[in-house]
Design a protein around this motif. Sequence first.
Motif, mmCIF file in Angstrom:
data_model
loop_
_atom_site.group_PDB
_atom_site.id
_atom_site.type_symbol
_atom_site.label_atom_id
_atom_site.label_comp_id
_atom_site.label_asym_id
_atom_site.label_seq_id
_atom_site.Cartn_x
_atom_site.Cartn_y
_atom_site.Cartn_z
ATOM 1 N N PRO A 78 10.052 23.412 -10.406
ATOM 2 C CA PRO A 78 8.832 22.642 -10.137
ATOM 3 C C PRO A 78 8.610 22.441 -8.645
ATOM 4 C CG PRO A 78 10.160 21.580 -11.828
ATOM 5 C CD PRO A 78 10.992 22.682 -11.237
ATOM 6 N N ALA A 79 7.371 22.169 -8.301
ATOM 7 C CA ALA A 79 7.044 21.877 -6.899
ATOM 8 C C ALA A 79 7.869 20.675 -6.450
ATOM 9 C CB ALA A 79 5.562 21.591 -6.765
ATOM 10 N N GLU A 80 8.237 20.710 -5.193
ATOM 11 C CA GLU A 80 9.078 19.650 -4.630
ATOM 12 C C GLU A 80 8.317 18.964 -3.506
ATOM 13 O OE1 GLU A 80 13.576 20.105 -3.786
ATOM 14 O OE2 GLU A 80 12.559 20.649 -1.924
ATOM 15 N N ASP A 81 8.292 17.643 -3.551
ATOM 16 C CA ASP A 81 7.715 16.869 -2.447
ATOM 17 C C ASP A 81 8.842 16.650 -1.438
ATOM 18 O OD1 ASP A 81 6.718 14.991 -0.671
ATOM 19 O OD2 ASP A 81 6.026 13.599 -2.220
ATOM 20 N N PRO A 82 8.785 17.309 -0.289
ATOM 21 C CA PRO A 82 9.882 17.206 0.686
ATOM 22 C C PRO A 82 10.217 15.771 1.082
ATOM 23 C CG PRO A 82 8.337 18.913 1.349
ATOM 24 C CD PRO A 82 7.717 18.191 0.175
ATOM 25 N N ALA A 83 9.249 14.869 1.025
ATOM 26 C CA ALA A 83 9.489 13.483 1.410
ATOM 27 C C ALA A 83 10.331 12.726 0.372
ATOM 28 C CB ALA A 83 8.159 12.752 1.619
ATOM 29 N N GLN A 84 10.427 13.249 -0.852
ATOM 30 C CA GLN A 84 11.168 12.570 -1.918
ATOM 31 C C GLN A 84 12.595 13.078 -2.082
ATOM 32 O OE1 GLN A 84 10.081 9.906 -3.402
ATOM 33 N NE2 GLN A 84 8.076 10.042 -2.431
ATOM 34 N N THR A 85 12.979 14.094 -1.349
ATOM 35 C CA THR A 85 14.316 14.673 -1.517
ATOM 36 C C THR A 85 15.391 13.730 -0.967
ATOM 37 O OG1 THR A 85 14.314 15.813 0.610
ATOM 38 C CG2 THR A 85 13.380 17.007 -1.297
ATOM 39 N N LEU A 86 16.592 13.926 -1.430
ATOM 40 C CA LEU A 86 17.721 13.136 -0.929
ATOM 41 C C LEU A 86 17.860 13.304 0.573
ATOM 42 C CD1 LEU A 86 20.262 11.378 -1.324
ATOM 43 C CD2 LEU A 86 21.515 13.491 -1.797
ATOM 44 N N ALA A 87 17.719 14.514 1.067
ATOM 45 C CA ALA A 87 17.872 14.770 2.506
ATOM 46 C C ALA A 87 16.834 14.000 3.322
ATOM 47 C CB ALA A 87 17.765 16.260 2.788
ATOM 48 N N ALA A 88 15.626 13.855 2.797
ATOM 49 C CA ALA A 88 14.580 13.108 3.505
ATOM 50 C C ALA A 88 14.822 11.603 3.422
ATOM 51 C CB ALA A 88 13.207 13.447 2.936
#
Length: 155
Positions: free
Chosen positions: A28-38
């Motif tokens: 699925p599309a990933e919102d970069p702002a919601q990732t663990l790394a962010a």
Amino acid sequence: MRHLARAAIAIGVLLLGAQLIRPARTNPAEDPAQTLAAQRPMEPAVAAVLARSCGDCHTHRTTWPWYSQVAPISWLLVHDVDEGRAELNLSQWGLYPPDRQRKLLGEICEDVEKGEMPPAQYLLLHPQARVRPEDARSLCAWVQAAQREQARSNP
């Protein structure tokens, strides 16, 4: 001998027919702002361990190998990835409430220290995903620091 030949033909037909049942292999599309790394900055070494050892089953960036297109292996892989994402999805980290994030952080460290993650069946085909003791120490030190920071931010 005839029974053996018939059994082999029947198995072959079943395996060919099984190829018609194609589970969805999704990323699925990933919102970069919601990732663990962010959400939780980390050292490159920790990010590398998470990507190498957790990424295929616990993110939306699964690398689907060629054998993920062959039934019944494909069914097992899709099931494992769906289950892994349901339990912990590093691509959707920011959507978890703070108390759930703290709990999941602890489980990441605990599962890696116990050798429960990545699972043995995954390591058979992905030996590079093995978490070395020094990787586990770095990961757990990062987890503990992240938990302390989160406790200060969200008591």
